[in-house]
Design a protein around this motif. Structure first.
Motif, PDB file in Angstrom:
ATOM      1  N   PRO A   2      -0.446  -0.903  19.514  1.00 38.89           N
ATOM      2  CA  PRO A   2      -1.052  -1.609  18.373  1.00 38.89           C
ATOM      3  C   PRO A   2      -2.298  -2.411  18.710  1.00 38.89           C
ATOM      4  N   LEU A   3      -2.683  -2.455  19.981  1.00 35.83           N
ATOM      5  CA  LEU A   3      -3.749  -3.359  20.422  1.00 35.83           C
ATOM      6  C   LEU A   3      -5.015  -3.232  19.574  1.00 35.83           C
ATOM      7  N   PHE A   4      -5.624  -2.040  19.560  1.00 37.22           N
ATOM      8  CA  PHE A   4      -6.900  -1.900  18.865  1.00 37.22           C
ATOM      9  C   PHE A   4      -6.739  -1.738  17.354  1.00 37.22           C
ATOM     10  N   PHE A   5      -5.554  -1.336  16.892  1.00 37.35           N
ATOM     11  CA  PHE A   5      -5.299  -1.334  15.446  1.00 37.35           C
ATOM     12  C   PHE A   5      -5.467  -2.757  14.914  1.00 37.35           C
ATOM     13  N   LEU A   6      -4.821  -3.712  15.599  1.00 39.44           N
ATOM     14  CA  LEU A   6      -4.822  -5.096  15.127  1.00 39.44           C
ATOM     15  C   LEU A   6      -6.158  -5.783  15.381  1.00 39.44           C
ATOM     16  N   SER A   7      -6.768  -5.538  16.544  1.00 34.59           N
ATOM     17  CA  SER A   7      -8.031  -6.224  16.843  1.00 34.59           C
ATOM     18  C   SER A   7      -9.141  -5.775  15.903  1.00 34.59           C
ATOM     19  N   ARG A   8      -9.155  -4.493  15.532  1.00 36.40           N
ATOM     20  CA  ARG A   8     -10.182  -4.020  14.603  1.00 36.40           C
ATOM     21  C   ARG A   8     -10.024  -4.659  13.228  1.00 36.40           C
ATOM     22  N   ALA A   9      -8.777  -4.751  12.774  1.00 32.10           N
ATOM     23  CA  ALA A   9      -8.531  -5.330  11.448  1.00 32.10           C
ATOM     24  C   ALA A   9      -8.908  -6.808  11.417  1.00 32.10           C
ATOM     25  N   VAL A  10      -8.445  -7.553  12.406  1.00 30.18           N
ATOM     26  CA  VAL A  10      -8.727  -8.988  12.446  1.00 30.18           C
ATOM     27  C   VAL A  10     -10.218  -9.236  12.639  1.00 30.18           C
ATOM     28  N   SER A  11     -10.834  -8.457  13.516  1.00 31.17           N
ATOM     29  CA  SER A  11     -12.263  -8.632  13.775  1.00 31.17           C
ATOM     30  C   SER A  11     -13.089  -8.390  12.521  1.00 31.17           C
ATOM     31  N   GLU A  57      -4.752 -15.550   7.754  1.00 35.74           N
ATOM     32  CA  GLU A  57      -4.681 -14.194   8.294  1.00 35.74           C
ATOM     33  C   GLU A  57      -3.280 -13.868   8.801  1.00 35.74           C
ATOM     34  N   LEU A  58      -2.684 -14.774   9.554  1.00 33.19           N
ATOM     35  CA  LEU A  58      -1.361 -14.510  10.121  1.00 33.19           C
ATOM     36  C   LEU A  58      -0.344 -14.265   9.019  1.00 33.19           C
ATOM     37  N   PHE A  59      -0.366 -15.094   7.986  1.00 34.54           N
ATOM     38  CA  PHE A  59       0.604 -14.904   6.907  1.00 34.54           C
ATOM     39  C   PHE A  59       0.373 -13.589   6.168  1.00 34.54           C
ATOM     40  N   LEU A  60      -0.863 -13.317   5.794  1.00 35.11           N
ATOM     41  CA  LEU A  60      -1.136 -12.123   4.990  1.00 35.11           C
ATOM     42  C   LEU A  60      -0.964 -10.832   5.779  1.00 35.11           C
ATOM     43  N   PHE A  61      -1.393 -10.803   7.033  1.00 38.44           N
ATOM     44  CA  PHE A  61      -1.214  -9.589   7.834  1.00 38.44           C
ATOM     45  C   PHE A  61       0.270  -9.338   8.127  1.00 38.44           C
ATOM     46  N   PHE A  62       0.980 -10.354   8.583  1.00 37.75           N
ATOM     47  CA  PHE A  62       2.412 -10.186   8.869  1.00 37.75           C
ATOM     48  C   PHE A  62       3.171  -9.744   7.622  1.00 37.75           C
ATOM     49  N   THR A  63       2.943 -10.438   6.520  1.00 38.58           N
ATOM     50  CA  THR A  63       3.698 -10.154   5.295  1.00 38.58           C
ATOM     51  C   THR A  63       3.366  -8.773   4.736  1.00 38.58           C
ATOM     52  N   ALA A  66      -6.152  -5.718   5.179  1.00 44.74           N
ATOM     53  CA  ALA A  66      -4.744  -5.398   5.447  1.00 44.74           C
ATOM     54  C   ALA A  66      -4.384  -4.033   4.881  1.00 44.74           C
ATOM     55  N   GLN A  67      -4.978  -3.667   3.751  1.00 49.33           N
ATOM     56  CA  GLN A  67      -4.715  -2.350   3.173  1.00 49.33           C
ATOM     57  C   GLN A  67      -5.321  -1.235   4.029  1.00 49.33           C
ATOM     58  N   PHE A  68      -6.503  -1.479   4.591  1.00 47.11           N
ATOM     59  CA  PHE A  68      -7.086  -0.508   5.535  1.00 47.11           C
ATOM     60  C   PHE A  68      -6.169  -0.324   6.741  1.00 47.11           C
ATOM     61  N   LEU A  69      -5.596  -1.430   7.213  1.00 48.96           N
ATOM     62  CA  LEU A  69      -4.697  -1.371   8.361  1.00 48.96           C
ATOM     63  C   LEU A  69      -3.430  -0.589   8.029  1.00 48.96           C
ATOM     64  N   LEU A  70      -2.899  -0.782   6.835  1.00 47.03           N
ATOM     65  CA  LEU A  70      -1.708  -0.035   6.414  1.00 47.03           C
ATOM     66  C   LEU A  70      -1.979   1.468   6.426  1.00 47.03           C
ATOM     67  N   GLU A  71      -3.170   1.846   5.976  1.00 46.96           N
ATOM     68  CA  GLU A  71      -3.528   3.268   5.981  1.00 46.96           C
ATOM     69  C   GLU A  71      -3.524   3.824   7.399  1.00 46.96           C
ATOM     70  N   GLU A  72      -4.032   3.032   8.357  1.00 42.58           N
ATOM     71  CA  GLU A  72      -4.038   3.473   9.754  1.00 42.58           C
ATOM     72  C   GLU A  72      -2.616   3.591  10.298  1.00 42.58           C
ATOM     73  N   PHE A  73      -1.767   2.659   9.953  1.00 47.59           N
ATOM     74  CA  PHE A  73      -0.365   2.720  10.370  1.00 47.59           C
ATOM     75  C   PHE A  73       0.322   3.948   9.778  1.00 47.59           C
ATOM     76  N   GLN A  74       0.000   4.237   8.520  1.00 48.30           N
ATOM     77  CA  GLN A  74       0.609   5.385   7.851  1.00 48.30           C
ATOM     78  C   GLN A  74       0.245   6.686   8.562  1.00 48.30           C
ATOM     79  N   LYS A  75      -0.969   6.760   9.093  1.00 55.97           N
ATOM     80  CA  LYS A  75      -1.426   7.970   9.776  1.00 55.97           C
ATOM     81  C   LYS A  75      -0.665   8.254  11.062  1.00 55.97           C
ATOM     82  N   THR A  76       0.016   7.257  11.603  1.00 52.00           N
ATOM     83  CA  THR A  76       0.756   7.473  12.858  1.00 52.00           C
ATOM     84  C   THR A  76       2.001   8.329  12.641  1.00 52.00           C
TER      85      THR A  76
END
Length: 443
Positions: free
Chosen positions: A119-128, A397-403, A102-112
């Motif tokens: 968000p399709l591949f941002f989320l699929s990469r993190a979950v995968s 995953e749903l709780f931690l990623f959403f939160t 989730a922290q890696f994903l936040l970094e990717e969001f920050q770069k936007t």
């Protein structure tokens, strides 16, 4: 003239055979199978089922009334569940892995930098990457080209499984398998994914330590070695590839698609997003990373996630079940071997269990005091022996990623909330989330 006579005789013979076959079937099943439209020879219920809207067609029919099975399925499921638990599914160790991702994903969001993005591949990469850590023993870098290509194939496969052609093929596979066409595209995509898994299996075989398994693949290979002298064993390379593919595919697309639908719903209902932000700030604040224990103190967030799953209705027909013996049901007998679909959507939209079932309302899972309340009609993970193998992992995953995401960002739509369209791209095996862009604004 002779040709016309021949054609006429053929048609008469065929129609006669058709009528006899229908009459025999009706006589044999009378008082046993539940009532329904009589399937015709060769084409079955083609005239009653619209392949592009399979679920809706079946609902209309009912008003007048991941795919292995048997011993192989039982062995593979029991083994998979044991290994997933050993590698931390539902435990603290996998929680830490999700938090890290989730922290890696936040970094990717920050770069936007607040610019619009899909968000399709941002989320699929993190979950995968979460399931990759279990299955392959490691995560992939978000810019890894092979990983990106795999994510695209996986997303295309999930969407293709719900197209009209795929549904048509699924219904009439015994006939259409002999003909080329767009209905076979899904198998080409699945073969590409299988080849990716096969490469990982080969890599593990070359470096395997029987006394120190690193991941799911190693554990399967070790079990293969233990049963190598058993001719009836289901532990072989082919089943390893397919089981790994199932875990990898299901562990990615279901959770990432639910997150995408959740983002869309939170933007369409900004008052709900505001309440989620308030609860996060009150319970967790901004100084620490969310953990799974926070869920007990966050009934509104829990209710929102449940309602996202209910409304998104990701797998409306569930996965097929097979009747293991002749089964009596409400005065009818369903013969052994009959395929039965649980039709989860009818339960998730049951008006006797949910107020305004076609609307998004987290209050469906809250009592009068604002405490979270369970609902027996909530079963997005299916039911019975085929209930989702990774339910505990998916819920975490749903709780931690959403939160984690909503702790740091506000989801901003590019159109007015009332103009956000929730209609799926495709609706068949799955309800595929629509494509959209959004901006994430730091809080």
């Amino acid at each position: 003239m002779e040709l016309n006579v021949t054609v006429t005789l053929f048609l008469v013979a065929f129609i006669s055979w058709l009528l006899v076959a229908v009459a025999k079937r009706k006589g044999a099943s009378k008082g046993k199978l539940p009532p329904g439209p009589t399937p015709l020879p060769l084409i079955g219920n083609f005239l009653q089922i619209k392949s592009s809207e399979t679920f809706k067609s079946l609902i209309k029919v009912s008003a007048r009334v991941v795919f292995a099975n048997g011993d192989r399925w039982k062995q593979q499921r029991r083994f998979s569940l044991t290994i997933l638990r050993n590698f931390g599914m539902g435990k603290k160790s996998i929680e830490q892995r999700i938090q890290e991702e989730a922290q890696f994903l936040l970094e990717e969001f920050q770069k936007t930098s607040e610019k619009p993005f899909d968000p399709l591949f941002f989320l699929s990469r993190a979950v995968s990457n979460v399931i990759c850590s279990i299955v392959f023993g490691d995560r992939f870098d978000y810019e890894d080209k092979e990983f990106l290509a795999l994510m695209k194939i996986m997303n295309d496969s999930f969407r293709e499984m719900s197209t009209a052609w795929a549904q048509f093929y699924d219904i009439y596979a015994s006939f259409l398998k002999y003909f080329p066409g767009p209905h076979t595209k899904i198998y080409d995509l699945l073969e590409d994914m299988r080849l990716f898994v096969a490469k990982r299996v080969k890599k593990n075989q070359e470096t395997l330590d029987l006394n120190s398994p690193r991941d799911f693949i190693d554990c399967f290979l070790i079990q293969m070695e233990k049963e190598k002298d058993n001719p009836a064993s289901e532990f072989n390379v082919k089943n390893l590839e397919l089981t790994t593919l199932n875990l990898f595919f299901a562990g990615t697309e279901t959770v990432s698609s639910t997150l995408r639908y959740g983002f869309l719903l939170l933007m369409k209902y900004p008052e709900v997003q505001a309440k989620v932000h308030e609860e996060i700030d009150r319970v967790i604040g901004q100084a620490r990373v969310p953990n799974i224990e926070d869920r007990n103190q966050m009934p509104y967030m829990d209710a929102v996630i449940h309602e996202v799953q209910r409304v998104s209705d990701l797998i409306p027909m569930g996965v097929p079940h097979a009747v293991t013996c002749d089964t009596e049901f409400r005065g009818y007998v369903i013969p052994k071997g009959t395929e039965v679909y649980p039709m989860l959507s009818t339960v998730l939209h049951d008006p006797t269990k949910f107020k305004n079932p076609n609307s998004f309302n987290p209050e469906n899972f809250l009592d009068a005091s604002g405490r979270f309340k369970k609902n027996e009609a909530f079963m997005p993970f299916s039911a019975g022996k085929r209930i989702c193998l990774g339910e505990a992992l998916a819920r975490m995953e749903l709780f931690l990623f959403f939160t984690t995401i909503l702790q740091r960002f506000r989801l901003k739509p590019l159109v007015a909330p009332r103009d956000i369209d929730l209609a799926p791209q495709e609706s068949g095996f799955a309800n595929i989330p629509p494509l959209y862009k959004l901006s994430v604004v730091p809080r």
